[in-house]
Design a protein around this motif. Structure first.
Motif, short mmCIF file in Angstrom:
data_model
loop_
_atom_site.label_atom_id
_atom_site.label_comp_id
_atom_site.label_asym_id
_atom_site.label_seq_id
_atom_site.Cartn_x
_atom_site.Cartn_y
_atom_site.Cartn_z
N ILE A 310 3.80 7.25 10.42
CA ILE A 310 4.34 6.65 9.19
C ILE A 310 5.34 5.55 9.53
O ILE A 310 5.33 4.47 8.91
CB ILE A 310 4.99 7.74 8.32
CG1 ILE A 310 3.94 8.73 7.83
CG2 ILE A 310 5.72 7.11 7.14
CD1 ILE A 310 4.51 9.92 7.09
N MET A 311 6.21 5.78 10.52
CA MET A 311 7.20 4.77 10.90
C MET A 311 6.58 3.58 11.61
O MET A 311 7.26 2.57 11.86
CB MET A 311 8.26 5.41 11.79
CG MET A 311 9.11 6.46 11.07
SD MET A 311 10.40 7.16 12.12
CE MET A 311 11.47 5.74 12.35
N THR A 348 8.06 2.46 4.92
CA THR A 348 7.55 3.81 5.21
C THR A 348 6.90 4.46 3.99
O THR A 348 6.16 5.44 4.13
CB THR A 348 8.68 4.71 5.71
OG1 THR A 348 9.75 4.73 4.75
CG2 THR A 348 9.22 4.22 7.05
N ARG A 349 7.16 3.91 2.82
CA ARG A 349 6.61 4.50 1.60
C ARG A 349 5.09 4.48 1.60
O ARG A 349 4.44 5.47 1.20
CB ARG A 349 7.15 3.72 0.39
CG ARG A 349 6.58 4.13 -0.95
CD ARG A 349 6.93 3.07 -1.97
NE ARG A 349 6.45 1.77 -1.52
CZ ARG A 349 6.91 0.61 -1.98
NH1 ARG A 349 7.88 0.61 -2.86
NH2 ARG A 349 6.41 -0.53 -1.53
N VAL A 385 -0.40 1.67 -3.88
CA VAL A 385 0.31 0.88 -2.87
C VAL A 385 0.44 -0.57 -3.32
O VAL A 385 1.52 -1.17 -3.25
CB VAL A 385 -0.42 0.98 -1.51
CG1 VAL A 385 0.13 -0.06 -0.54
CG2 VAL A 385 -0.26 2.37 -0.93
N LEU A 386 -0.66 -1.15 -3.79
CA LEU A 386 -0.61 -2.54 -4.25
C LEU A 386 0.28 -2.71 -5.47
O LEU A 386 1.01 -3.71 -5.60
CB LEU A 386 -2.02 -3.04 -4.56
CG LEU A 386 -2.96 -3.22 -3.35
CD1 LEU A 386 -4.34 -3.65 -3.82
CD2 LEU A 386 -2.39 -4.23 -2.37
N MET A 387 0.23 -1.74 -6.39
CA MET A 387 1.03 -1.85 -7.60
C MET A 387 2.52 -1.86 -7.28
O MET A 387 3.27 -2.71 -7.77
CB MET A 387 0.70 -0.69 -8.54
CG MET A 387 1.47 -0.73 -9.86
SD MET A 387 1.08 0.68 -10.90
CE MET A 387 1.79 2.01 -9.91
N SER A 424 3.44 -8.38 4.63
CA SER A 424 2.83 -8.03 5.92
C SER A 424 2.57 -6.53 6.05
O SER A 424 1.50 -6.12 6.52
CB SER A 424 3.73 -8.50 7.07
OG SER A 424 4.97 -7.80 7.04
N SER A 425 3.53 -5.71 5.63
CA SER A 425 3.33 -4.27 5.78
C SER A 425 2.21 -3.77 4.87
O SER A 425 1.43 -2.89 5.25
CB SER A 425 4.62 -3.52 5.46
OG SER A 425 5.01 -3.72 4.11
N THR A 426 2.10 -4.32 3.65
CA THR A 426 1.05 -3.88 2.74
C THR A 426 -0.34 -4.25 3.26
O THR A 426 -1.28 -3.44 3.21
CB THR A 426 1.26 -4.49 1.35
OG1 THR A 426 2.55 -4.12 0.86
CG2 THR A 426 0.21 -4.01 0.37
#
Length: 459
Positions: A310-311, A348-349, A385-387, A424-426
Motif C-alpha cells: 500500500i505504501m 495510500t488511500r 478511486v477516480l471520483m 501520478s499516483s492515480t
C-alpha cells in the motif's frame, strides 16, 4: 538631499507601465518600533496586472533605479521585518565580516562584493555604508598630565562638554521646555581653536596643546559591533524564482575559496537559516508520519508485506509532485515540502481501497486468489478511486491558477505538489498495486483470512 533622491526614485518608478501609484515615507519617528533617520526612505508601489511576469516587472524596476546613487533593496514590507528580526538586516541574505580594523573590514567586504556579484540569482547586493570622514584626534600625553596634576578622564569630560555641548538648564515657555546648552563657538571647534583651549588644573588654566596633541585626520563614520566584535555587513536578496538553497550554496563556496587574514572571520545569516531549520523539522516529521502510516496499516492487515504494498503509492505520488514543480518552474520550498507530506497520507488511500476489496472478494464472495479476482477488484474500485482523485484535483484548481495573485505564495506550491501527486499516483497505482499484490500478496492474504476466521470462531 534625501527628499530629492526619493522624489527622483518616485518619478523613475512611475515610468514602469505596471506601476499604478507610489507612496513614500522618509524616516521614522524616534518612538517607532523600527526608528529610522531621514537618510532612509521607504516607497510603497501599487502594481497593476500585466502580461509581463512578476520577475520581469521587478527586473525592470531594478534597472531603472540602478542610476540612483543610493542603496536599493526591493521586497515586501513584512518580509523586510522578518529579515531584520532574523539577521538584523532588511535583506534575505546577510554576510557579516568580523575583525578589528575597519579599513581591512571594508576592503575584505568590497572584494567579497565583487565575487558575489557574479553569482546567478543574487540581486540587490549592497555594502553597509561605512566611509571615512574628517575627524579631529586628540591624544593626551599622560606624563605631562601627571606633572600638572590632572587626570585624562577630567580632560575628556571637559572636551566633551565644550566641544559637543552640555545641557545646563531648561527654559519654560508655557507648556514647552527648551534646553539651555553650553558649548564652544564654531570658530573655536577647529584644530587651531582646540589647541588654545584652556583646561583647568590644580595650578591654574593651561592651553590644551601643552598636555595633548591635536591633529586633523579621518576615521569611519560609524563603528558597528556585534558580540563585542567589529563587523561590516554585505546584504543581498535572491531573485524571484531563484533557488535560495542554490544561491546560499554558491555563496558558501565563494567564502570557502576566499582567504581571510588571521583574526577575521565571516558569518552567513538570513532568511535561509529559518528555511533550513524548517526543512530539517519537516524531514523529521515526514519520517514520523511514514512510521505512523506503517503502524496503522500493519494494525489493520497484520502484515508488513501488505502495508508496504500500500505504501508503494507514496513514491509514485512524489514523482508527480516533483514533475509538477518542474513544469511550473517552482523551487523546492518549505511550502512544497508540506505538500509532499500531505501526499504521503492521500496516496495510500488508493491502495487501501483496492487491497481491502481484494480481501472482501475472497472472504465473502467466493473468489480465489488469481488474476481474475485482481482484475475484477481493480475495475470495481476504479470509479471510487477516480471520483475521490478528481474531486480533490478540482478543489485545488483555483489555487493552482492563482499563482501570481498576492496571498497565494504559500498555498500555490502546496496545491501544485498535491495536484501533481494525485495525477501520478492515480494513474500509476492502477497498474502497480495489482501487480505487487499478485506477486507478493497471496500468502499475507491467506494468513489474514485464517487469522480473522480463527478470531470469529473464538468469539
Amino acid at each position: 538631499e534625501s527628499n530629492r533622491i526619493g522624489t527622483l526614485a518616485e518619478n523613475l518608478l512611475l515610468q514602469v507601465p505596471e506601476v499604478k501609484q507610489v507612496g513614500r515615507r522618509t524616516g521614522r519617528a524616534e518612538l517607532d518600533e523600527h526608528a529610522e533617520g531621514v537618510h532612509s526612505s521607504e516607497i510603497d508601489v501599487d502594481l497593476a496586472p500585466s502580461e509581463r511576469g512578476r520577475d520581469a516587472v521587478l527586473a525592470d524596476i531594478r534597472s531603472r533605479l540602478a542610476v540612483i546613487p543610493a542603496s536599493i533593496n526591493i521586497g515586501q514590507p513584512i518580509s523586510h521585518r522578518l529579515d531584520h528580526l532574523l539577521s538584523g538586516v532588511r535583506a534575505q541574505i546577510a554576510l557579516k565580516v568580523f575583525g578589528d580594523d575597519t579599513d581591512t573590514l571594508r576592503s575584505l567586504a568590497t572584494a567579497l562584493q565583487t565575487r558575489l556579484a557574479a553569482i546567478p540569482g543574487v540581486v540587490d547586493l549592497q555594502l553597509e555604508k561605512q566611509v571615512r570622514i574628517p575627524q579631529l584626534q586628540i591624544r593626551v600625553d599622560y606624563n605631562k598630565v601627571q606633572q600638572y596634576g590632572v587626570t585624562p578622564a577630567s580632560i575628556n569630560q571637559a572636551l566633551e562638554t565644550l566641544a559637543n555641548g552640555a545641557s545646563v538648564a531648561q527654559v519654560l515657555d508655557n507648556n514647552r521646555r527648551a534646553d539651555v546648552v553650553i558649548r564652544l563657538q564654531d570658530a573655536d571647534r577647529t584644530a587651531h581653536g582646540l589647541r588654545n583651549l584652556l583646561v583647568e588644573t590644580h595650578s591654574g588654566y593651561i592651553p590644551l596643546q601643552q598636555i595633548a596633541s591635536i591633529e586633523d585626520s579621518s576615521g569611519p563614520n560609524q563603528i558597528v559591533r556585534e558580540n563585542s566584535r567589529r563587523r561590516i555587513v554585505l546584504s543581498a536578496n535572491a531573485a524571484d524564482g531563484a533557488d535560495m538553497a542554490g544561491v546560499v550554496q554558491a555563496i558558501r563556496a565563494e567564502l570557502a575559496a576566499f582567504p581571510l587574514p588571521e583574526g577575521y572571520f565571516t558569518r552567513l545569516e538570513g532568511q535561509f537559516q529559518a528555511q533550513e531549520e524548517a526543512t530539517q523539522l519537516i524531514a523529521m516529521l515526514a519520517l514520523v508520519s511514514l512510521t505512523l502510516i506503517f503502524l496503522v496499516l500493519y494494525s489493520r492487515y497484520q502484515s508488513s508485506v501488505l502495508a508496504l504494498i500500500i505504501m508503494g503509492n507514496i513514491p509514485l505520488a512524489l514523482v508527480g509532485g516533483v514533475v509538477a514543480l518542474w513544469l511550473a518552474g517552482q523551487t523546492l520550498s518549505v511550502a512544497s515540502l508540506v505538500g509532499f507530506i500531505t501526499l504521503a497520507g492521500i496516496s495510500t488511500r488508493n491502495g487501501i481501497l483496492k487491497i481491502s476489496h481484494y480481501q472482501h472478494l475472497v472472504q465473502h464472495e467466493g473468489e480465489t486468489f488469481g488474476i481474475p479476482m485482481i482484475v475484477r477488484g481493480s475495475l470495481e474500485r476504479l470509479t471510487p478511486v477516480l471520483m475521490t482523485a478528481l474531486v480533490a484535483a478540482f478543489a485545488l484548481l483555483p489555487l493552482i491558477l492563482a499563482s501570481g495573485e498576492p496571498g497565494k505564495e504559500i498555498l500555490h506550491p502546496v496545491a501544485l505538489v498535491i495536484f501533481g501527486g494525485l495525477v501520478s499516483s492515480t494513474l500509476l497505482d492502477t497498474l502497480l498495486t495489482p501487480v505487487l499484490f499478485y506477486r507478493w500478496g497471496e500468502q499475507p492474504l491467506n494468513q489474514l483470512l485464517s487469522q480473522q476466521g480463527a478470531n470469529h470462531e473464538t468469539v
